[in-house]
Design a protein around this motif. Structure first.
Motif, PDB file in Angstrom:
ATOM      1  N   GLY A  21       7.163 -24.235  24.498  1.00  0.00           N
ATOM      2  CA  GLY A  21       5.572 -24.868  23.119  1.00  0.00           C
ATOM      3  C   GLY A  21       5.172 -25.556  22.817  1.00  0.00           C
ATOM      4  O   GLY A  21       3.968 -26.181  21.976  1.00  0.00           O
ATOM      5  N   GLU A  22       5.341 -26.674  23.505  1.00  0.00           N
ATOM      6  CA  GLU A  22       5.250 -28.023  23.127  1.00  0.00           C
ATOM      7  C   GLU A  22       3.855 -28.478  24.826  1.00  0.00           C
ATOM      8  O   GLU A  22       3.857 -27.927  24.680  1.00  0.00           O
ATOM      9  N   THR A  23       3.130 -29.673  23.111  1.00  0.00           N
ATOM     10  CA  THR A  23       1.883 -30.098  24.548  1.00  0.00           C
ATOM     11  C   THR A  23       2.716 -30.769  24.991  1.00  0.00           C
ATOM     12  O   THR A  23       3.054 -31.973  24.774  1.00  0.00           O
ATOM     13  N   VAL A  24       2.176 -30.940  26.732  1.00  0.00           N
ATOM     14  CA  VAL A  24       2.111 -32.669  27.296  1.00  0.00           C
ATOM     15  C   VAL A  24       1.034 -32.343  27.614  1.00  0.00           C
ATOM     16  O   VAL A  24      -0.121 -31.819  27.918  1.00  0.00           O
ATOM     17  N   SER A  25       0.645 -34.087  28.442  1.00  0.00           N
ATOM     18  CA  SER A  25       0.297 -34.165  29.063  1.00  0.00           C
ATOM     19  C   SER A  25       0.198 -34.595  29.890  1.00  0.00           C
ATOM     20  O   SER A  25       1.629 -34.877  30.404  1.00  0.00           O
ATOM     21  N   ILE A  26      -0.316 -34.220  30.929  1.00  0.00           N
ATOM     22  CA  ILE A  26      -0.057 -33.628  33.170  1.00  0.00           C
ATOM     23  C   ILE A  26      -0.886 -35.335  33.241  1.00  0.00           C
ATOM     24  O   ILE A  26      -2.065 -35.815  33.265  1.00  0.00           O
ATOM     25  N   LYS A  27       0.238 -35.844  34.083  1.00  0.00           N
ATOM     26  CA  LYS A  27       0.040 -37.116  34.524  1.00  0.00           C
ATOM     27  C   LYS A  27      -0.678 -37.418  36.262  1.00  0.00           C
ATOM     28  O   LYS A  27      -1.321 -37.894  36.793  1.00  0.00           O
ATOM     29  N   GLU A  28      -0.168 -36.267  36.650  1.00  0.00           N
ATOM     30  CA  GLU A  28      -0.899 -36.104  37.988  1.00  0.00           C
ATOM     31  C   GLU A  28      -1.475 -34.837  39.009  1.00  0.00           C
ATOM     32  O   GLU A  28      -0.796 -34.047  37.757  1.00  0.00           O
ATOM     33  N   GLY A  29      -1.614 -34.627  39.615  1.00  0.00           N
ATOM     34  CA  GLY A  29      -1.848 -33.232  40.268  1.00  0.00           C
ATOM     35  C   GLY A  29      -3.024 -32.898  40.249  1.00  0.00           C
ATOM     36  O   GLY A  29      -3.804 -33.431  39.544  1.00  0.00           O
ATOM     37  N   ALA A  30      -3.449 -32.151  40.404  1.00  0.00           N
ATOM     38  CA  ALA A  30      -4.594 -30.848  40.041  1.00  0.00           C
ATOM     39  C   ALA A  30      -5.278 -31.193  39.134  1.00  0.00           C
ATOM     40  O   ALA A  30      -6.209 -31.380  38.556  1.00  0.00           O
TER      41      ALA A  30
ATOM     42  N   GLU B  58      -4.489 -33.489  36.641  1.00  0.00           N
ATOM     43  CA  GLU B  58      -4.283 -35.037  36.060  1.00  0.00           C
ATOM     44  C   GLU B  58      -5.306 -35.310  34.818  1.00  0.00           C
ATOM     45  O   GLU B  58      -6.295 -34.743  35.151  1.00  0.00           O
ATOM     46  N   GLY B  59      -4.671 -36.066  33.664  1.00  0.00           N
ATOM     47  CA  GLY B  59      -5.465 -35.782  32.849  1.00  0.00           C
ATOM     48  C   GLY B  59      -5.506 -35.012  31.624  1.00  0.00           C
ATOM     49  O   GLY B  59      -6.465 -35.103  30.827  1.00  0.00           O
ATOM     50  N   MET B  60      -5.303 -33.537  31.930  1.00  0.00           N
ATOM     51  CA  MET B  60      -5.134 -32.335  30.756  1.00  0.00           C
ATOM     52  C   MET B  60      -4.060 -32.326  30.105  1.00  0.00           C
ATOM     53  O   MET B  60      -3.114 -33.088  30.452  1.00  0.00           O
ATOM     54  N   ALA B  61      -4.456 -31.530  29.364  1.00  0.00           N
ATOM     55  CA  ALA B  61      -3.201 -31.380  28.303  1.00  0.00           C
ATOM     56  C   ALA B  61      -2.780 -29.576  28.299  1.00  0.00           C
ATOM     57  O   ALA B  61      -3.883 -28.663  28.806  1.00  0.00           O
ATOM     58  N   GLY B  62      -1.816 -29.626  28.076  1.00  0.00           N
ATOM     59  CA  GLY B  62      -1.137 -28.272  28.483  1.00  0.00           C
ATOM     60  C   GLY B  62       0.427 -28.230  27.343  1.00  0.00           C
ATOM     61  O   GLY B  62       0.509 -28.759  26.703  1.00  0.00           O
ATOM     62  N   LYS B  63      -0.219 -26.844  27.666  1.00  0.00           N
ATOM     63  CA  LYS B  63       1.360 -26.258  26.258  1.00  0.00           C
ATOM     64  C   LYS B  63       2.570 -25.010  27.581  1.00  0.00           C
ATOM     65  O   LYS B  63       2.416 -24.458  27.855  1.00  0.00           O
ATOM     66  N   ILE B  64       3.519 -25.904  26.975  1.00  0.00           N
ATOM     67  CA  ILE B  64       4.668 -25.576  27.699  1.00  0.00           C
ATOM     68  C   ILE B  64       4.892 -23.971  27.555  1.00  0.00           C
ATOM     69  O   ILE B  64       5.233 -23.349  27.087  1.00  0.00           O
ATOM     70  N   VAL B  65       4.679 -22.952  28.431  1.00  0.00           N
ATOM     71  CA  VAL B  65       5.401 -22.056  28.084  1.00  0.00           C
ATOM     72  C   VAL B  65       6.650 -21.396  29.155  1.00  0.00           C
ATOM     73  O   VAL B  65       7.528 -20.002  28.488  1.00  0.00           O
TER      74      VAL B  65
END
Length: 179
Positions: free
Chosen positions: A129-138, A140-147
């Motif tokens: 449920g936490e929101t994280v910022s993606i630091k690397e990979g396809a 990168e720079g986007m935010a997402g929610k942990i499922v």
């Protein structure tokens, strides 16, 4: 040989008792307050396909009789691991109380990659449920929610919104950071 950095070591166990040793060692590390010295325990396995049973997939031990442990080598951690039920000794130890040699970084990287795990490690404690910022990979720079959080393999399943749709991606712990 006292070390202050965590390294991977190989334990010799009774064949067939690898998973029991893993459970015993994880339990002992927790009950004896050694979580800052004994980090991960792994039983190398790979998928095996049973030809006679219509291709049924089973997990087979890659190195029967051996268990990997990531730890900081000290007299106390060595004693805890060495005296865990089912452990017959460390590979690379010359006996008489001598400390073992750790695996080379390339060796453990190859073994863990084959298992689908990683040597990269993060101290972050991620929650669903936490929101994280993606630091690397396809992404990168986007935010997402942990499922989903896989602490065994240090992987996260993160939903990222893309083109108005939720897209699920698997990331290592160190590929993201908390918002």
């Amino acid at each position: 040989m006292e070390s202050h950095e965590k390294k991977w070591y190989v334990l010799h166990t009774y064949s067939g008792y690898e998973n029991k040793v893993k459970a015993n060692l994880e339990s002992r590390a927790q009950t004896m307050g050694m979580e800052k010295h004994i980090f991960r325990v792994a039983v190398p396995e790979e998928k095996s396909y049973d030809q006679e049973d219509s291709g049924k997939v089973e997990m087979e031990k890659t190195f029967p009789g051996y268990v990997l442990v990531e730890m900081v080598m000290s007299d106390q951690s060595w004693f805890v691991v060495r005296n865990t039920p089912g452990v017959t000794g460390f590979v690379g130890s010359h006996g008489a109380g001598s400390k073992p040699a750790p695996l080379l970084d390339e060796e453990i990287e190859h073994i863990l990659k084959h298992m689908g795990a990683t040597t990269r490690y993060s101290e972050e404690d991620f929650e669903i449920g936490e929101t994280v910022s993606i630091k690397e990979g396809a992404f990168e720079g986007m935010a997402g929610k942990i499922v989903e959080v896989d602490r065994e393999k240090f992987k996260l399943h993160v939903e990222v919104e893309m083109f108005g749709r939720e897209t699920d991606t698997e990331l290592d712990f160190n590929q993201v950071e908390k918002f």
